[in-house]
Write a protein that holds these residues in place. Structure first.
Motif, PDB file in Angstrom:
ATOM      1  N   GLY A 130      15.975  24.652  17.834  1.00 53.96           N
ATOM      2  CA  GLY A 130      17.086  24.246  16.982  1.00 53.96           C
ATOM      3  C   GLY A 130      16.651  24.091  15.542  1.00 53.96           C
ATOM      4  O   GLY A 130      15.885  24.884  15.005  1.00 53.96           O
ATOM      5  N   GLY A 151      26.458  28.457  23.395  1.00 57.83           N
ATOM      6  CA  GLY A 151      27.373  27.887  22.422  1.00 57.83           C
ATOM      7  C   GLY A 151      28.415  26.959  23.003  1.00 57.83           C
ATOM      8  O   GLY A 151      29.015  26.173  22.287  1.00 57.83           O
ATOM      9  N   ARG A 162      22.330  20.931  22.028  1.00 56.98           N
ATOM     10  CA  ARG A 162      21.585  22.099  21.539  1.00 56.98           C
ATOM     11  C   ARG A 162      20.441  21.685  20.623  1.00 56.98           C
ATOM     12  O   ARG A 162      19.445  22.376  20.533  1.00 56.98           O
ATOM     13  N   GLN A 163      20.575  20.574  19.936  1.00 59.00           N
ATOM     14  CA  GLN A 163      19.583  20.146  18.954  1.00 59.00           C
ATOM     15  C   GLN A 163      18.688  19.027  19.486  1.00 59.00           C
ATOM     16  O   GLN A 163      18.154  18.242  18.710  1.00 59.00           O
ATOM     17  N   THR A 200      26.767  20.334  20.111  1.00 64.58           N
ATOM     18  CA  THR A 200      25.661  20.428  19.161  1.00 64.58           C
ATOM     19  C   THR A 200      24.529  19.454  19.454  1.00 64.58           C
ATOM     20  O   THR A 200      23.363  19.844  19.390  1.00 64.58           O
ATOM     21  N   GLY A 204      18.044  27.852  15.807  1.00 66.32           N
ATOM     22  CA  GLY A 204      18.604  27.302  17.030  1.00 66.32           C
ATOM     23  C   GLY A 204      20.085  27.044  16.987  1.00 66.32           C
ATOM     24  O   GLY A 204      20.608  26.335  17.825  1.00 66.32           O
ATOM     25  N   SER A 205      20.796  27.614  16.049  1.00 66.32           N
ATOM     26  CA  SER A 205      22.205  27.276  15.916  1.00 66.32           C
ATOM     27  C   SER A 205      23.005  27.644  17.140  1.00 66.32           C
ATOM     28  O   SER A 205      23.982  26.996  17.449  1.00 66.32           O
ATOM     29  N   GLY A 206      22.655  28.649  17.871  1.00 63.78           N
ATOM     30  CA  GLY A 206      23.381  28.981  19.081  1.00 63.78           C
ATOM     31  C   GLY A 206      22.474  29.550  20.136  1.00 63.78           C
ATOM     32  O   GLY A 206      22.913  29.965  21.196  1.00 63.78           O
ATOM     33  N   ARG A 207      21.171  29.593  19.846  1.00 68.29           N
ATOM     34  CA  ARG A 207      20.263  30.243  20.775  1.00 68.29           C
ATOM     35  C   ARG A 207      19.496  29.277  21.653  1.00 68.29           C
ATOM     36  O   ARG A 207      19.001  29.678  22.694  1.00 68.29           O
ATOM     37  N   ALA A 208      19.366  28.020  21.259  1.00 76.46           N
ATOM     38  CA  ALA A 208      18.590  27.082  22.065  1.00 76.46           C
ATOM     39  C   ALA A 208      19.291  26.844  23.401  1.00 76.46           C
ATOM     40  O   ALA A 208      18.662  26.799  24.446  1.00 76.46           O
ATOM     41  N   VAL A 209      20.577  26.690  23.336  1.00 74.38           N
ATOM     42  CA  VAL A 209      21.416  26.473  24.506  1.00 74.38           C
ATOM     43  C   VAL A 209      22.700  27.251  24.234  1.00 74.38           C
ATOM     44  O   VAL A 209      23.057  27.445  23.081  1.00 74.38           O
TER      45      VAL A 209
END
Length: 170
Positions: free
Chosen positions: A135, A80, A87-88, A84, A73-78
């Motif tokens: 994430g 960029g 996103r997490q 953070t 999930g480093s950049g794919r959940a929401v």
């Protein structure tokens, strides 16, 4: 019979098939340009396999990893552009519920605290199943994460429901 054909080949008689028909001799092709060691088409150096130069790379996964994998999930959940914590949010929600459970336990309510921790793990299992990307809550494969979070959550919840209340005053 095999010894005869080997002797015939050595004497220059030519190779024959098993039924006796002649086979055209294989003549190795010579390179058109002078061969330099390591150049394509150059003969392999003694003790090395052909094609195993620095340019030849295997498509297999290496047996020894030298780096860690990028979190799912480093950049794919929401996208960029979002911060953070946003996103997490799945991991942060589980950690927040766990922290509430630990605080409740620290303030003298162990059953409520353990229930909160168990419910947080069950929620993590459900989020891992339902959400496409969670994430840093994704640690292993989706199935393994669901089973691990679910079993731990159910175990902690059941233990919280059946545990004996501590006696005040120790």
């Amino acid at each position: 019979m095999r010894a005869e054909s080997d002797a015939e080949n050595a004497a220059g008689g030519g190779a024959t098939k098993a039924n006796g028909t002649p086979v055209a001799p294989v003549v190795p092709a010579t390179p058109a340009t002078p061969a330099t060691p390591g150049a394509p088409g150059a003969p392999a150096a003694p003790g090395t396999a052909a094609g195993a130069g620095p340019a030849a790379r295997s498509r297999r996964f290496p047996s020894i990893t030298r780096d860690t994998a990028r979190p799912e999930g480093s950049g794919r959940a929401v996208p960029g552009a979002v911060s953070t914590p946003v996103r997490q949010w799945p991991m942060l929600s589980v950690l927040t519920a766990t922290a509430v459970g630990l605080l409740a336990t620290a303030f003298g309510h162990p059953r409520v605290g353990c229930l909160a921790i168990g419910v947080a793990l069950i929620a993590a299992s459900v989020m891992r199943r339902v959400l496409p990307s969670v994430g840093m809550l994704a640690v292993r494969s989706r199935f393994t994460d669901m089973i691990t979070y679910g079993l731990l959550g159910v175990a902690i919840t059941l233990l919280a429901l059946v545990m004996a209340a501590p006696k005040p005053g120790w």
